[in-house]
Enzyme design. Structure first.
Site, PDB file in Angstrom:
ATOM      1  N   PHE A  88       8.337  -0.746   7.269  1.00 11.62           N
ATOM      2  CA  PHE A  88       8.643   0.650   7.606  1.00 11.62           C
ATOM      3  C   PHE A  88      10.050   1.024   7.167  1.00 11.62           C
ATOM      4  O   PHE A  88      10.914   0.168   6.938  1.00 11.62           O
ATOM      5  CB  PHE A  88       8.508   0.872   9.120  1.00 11.62           C
ATOM      6  CG  PHE A  88       9.551   0.150   9.944  1.00 11.62           C
ATOM      7  CD1 PHE A  88      10.792   0.729  10.195  1.00 11.62           C
ATOM      8  CD2 PHE A  88       9.295  -1.107  10.473  1.00 11.62           C
ATOM      9  CE1 PHE A  88      11.758   0.056  10.946  1.00 11.62           C
ATOM     10  CE2 PHE A  88      10.242  -1.788  11.229  1.00 11.62           C
ATOM     11  CZ  PHE A  88      11.486  -1.203  11.463  1.00 11.62           C
ATOM     12  N   CYS A 140       5.576   9.942  -0.670  1.00 16.66           N
ATOM     13  CA  CYS A 140       4.309   9.404  -0.161  1.00 16.66           C
ATOM     14  C   CYS A 140       3.108  10.153  -0.721  1.00 16.66           C
ATOM     15  O   CYS A 140       2.004  10.090  -0.152  1.00 16.66           O
ATOM     16  CB  CYS A 140       4.289   9.426   1.369  1.00 16.66           C
ATOM     17  SG  CYS A 140       5.632   8.490   2.116  1.00 16.66           S
ATOM     18  N   ALA A 158       8.319   6.195   7.371  1.00 19.43           N
ATOM     19  CA  ALA A 158       7.207   5.856   6.481  1.00 19.43           C
ATOM     20  C   ALA A 158       6.806   4.404   6.692  1.00 19.43           C
ATOM     21  O   ALA A 158       7.638   3.558   7.059  1.00 19.43           O
ATOM     22  CB  ALA A 158       7.611   6.083   5.024  1.00 19.43           C
ATOM     23  N   ILE A 159       5.527   4.118   6.442  1.00 22.00           N
ATOM     24  CA  ILE A 159       5.004   2.762   6.594  1.00 22.00           C
ATOM     25  C   ILE A 159       4.163   2.408   5.368  1.00 22.00           C
ATOM     26  O   ILE A 159       3.333   3.206   4.928  1.00 22.00           O
ATOM     27  CB  ILE A 159       4.142   2.631   7.865  1.00 22.00           C
ATOM     28  CG1 ILE A 159       5.019   2.840   9.106  1.00 22.00           C
ATOM     29  CG2 ILE A 159       3.445   1.271   7.927  1.00 22.00           C
ATOM     30  CD1 ILE A 159       4.248   2.863  10.397  1.00 22.00           C
ATOM     31  N   LYS A 193       2.230   5.108  -1.419  1.00 20.76           N
ATOM     32  CA  LYS A 193       2.648   5.706  -2.685  1.00 20.76           C
ATOM     33  C   LYS A 193       4.156   5.574  -2.872  1.00 20.76           C
ATOM     34  O   LYS A 193       4.768   4.612  -2.428  1.00 20.76           O
ATOM     35  CB  LYS A 193       2.167   7.150  -2.734  1.00 20.76           C
ATOM     36  CG  LYS A 193       0.641   7.274  -2.744  1.00 20.76           C
ATOM     37  CD  LYS A 193       0.201   8.610  -3.284  1.00 20.76           C
ATOM     38  CE  LYS A 193      -1.295   8.671  -3.474  1.00 20.76           C
ATOM     39  NZ  LYS A 193      -1.690   9.865  -4.258  1.00 20.76           N
ATOM     40  N   GLY A 218       0.831  -1.195   0.000  1.00 22.99           N
ATOM     41  CA  GLY A 218       0.000   0.000   0.000  1.00 22.99           C
ATOM     42  C   GLY A 218       0.865   1.245   0.000  1.00 22.99           C
ATOM     43  O   GLY A 218       2.092   1.188   0.032  1.00 22.99           O
TER      44      GLY A 218
END
Length: 264
Positions: free
Chosen positions: A203, A220, A189-190, A76, A74
């Site tokens: 992550f 993202c 970020a994840i 971006k 999932g």
């Protein structure tokens, strides 16, 4: 309660090429589905690469045609590279599967890690990951040395909207300079995928990267904020090897506690 296993794949001169790590994830994921191995977290540093999740738009990719690897997670587009700690927790989730709860647990472990290093980080509603909040908008221009037009944005830049692209405005507006402008900035970020009840991807925590790697993309997919690192926030070099034991400790505490609620 089963113990979370950590596997350190490679760092520094042994940083892992993205496709090799992705293949390793698939192998570990299949083995976890079949209960051949316990929950496992792969920890590593990547060679420099851009990866794009399923929701990435064409306008968010590099303007100069830099290659991007499209992946099945999932989220971006983002950048991975030296100085960034990447973790891929491959876990069998409780049933019924709650993907959002898994993301929140990863955020919690990373927030605890940041706190241990003296960095005040937080969540932002509607935006996954770990963030350092910026100044109130009225203070940002003075801090950055730019003129402020509340109707039109900062300096000559337009107000942040879907047409705004900092990559066309010069380096002072780049995501890597968000701290100098006093804007919100992402520290970790994840992006995950869940298949057959088992997680993949995970992550990335910016320890001491060259954040200008983010300036070629819209990180993202977020145009009105930037990126930062533990090193940038603390004003000193914070290498991955210094962060690794703390991340492992908090991941173990947060993720192993879920075992008690698992069924099947």
């Amino acid at each position: 309660m089963s113990e979370l296993r950590f596997v350190r794949l490679g760092f520094g001169d042994e940083a892992v090429e993205y496709r090799d790590a992705w293949q390793r994830q698939r192998e570990v994921h299949a083995a976890r589905i079949d209960d051949e191995i316990p929950d496992t977290c792969l920890l590593l540093e990547h060679q420099a690469v851009y990866t794009a999740g399923r929701r990435t738009e064409d306008s968010e990719r590099p303007l100069d045609g830099t290659p991007v690897i499209d992946v099945d997670r999932g989220g971006k587009i983002t950048w991975h590279g030296p100085g960034q700690l990447v973790g891929y927790p491959i876990l069998k989730l409780p049933r019924p599967v709650d993907v959002v709860a898994h993301v929140r647990r990863l955020e919690e472990a990373l927030l605890l890690t940041c706190a241990d290093f003296g960095v005040e980080a937080t969540r932002i509603e509607g935006r996954s990951g770990v963030w350092v909040l910026g100044d109130p908008v009225e203070q940002r221009a003075a801090r950055a040395g730019l003129s402020l037009d509340l109707a039109g944005g900062i300096g000559d830049a337009p107000a942040p909207d879907e047409e705004y692209d900092a990559r066309l405005m010069g380096p002072e507006y780049a995501p890597s300079n968000a701290g100098q402008r006093g804007e919100d900035r992402k520290l970790a970020a994840i992006g995950i995928r869940v298949a057959k009840g088992v997680t993949m991807h995970g992550f990335s925590l910016n320890c001491a990267p060259d954040n200008t790697g983010f300036d070629r993309i819209v990180p993202c997919g977020i145009r009105d904020a930037g990126v930062t690192s533990l090193s940038a926030e603390l004003g000193r070099e914070v290498p991955i090897e210094e962060v690794l034991p703390t991340v492992e400790r908090h991941l173990r505490t947060v993720l192993e506690s879920v075992e008690l609620t698992r069924a099947g």
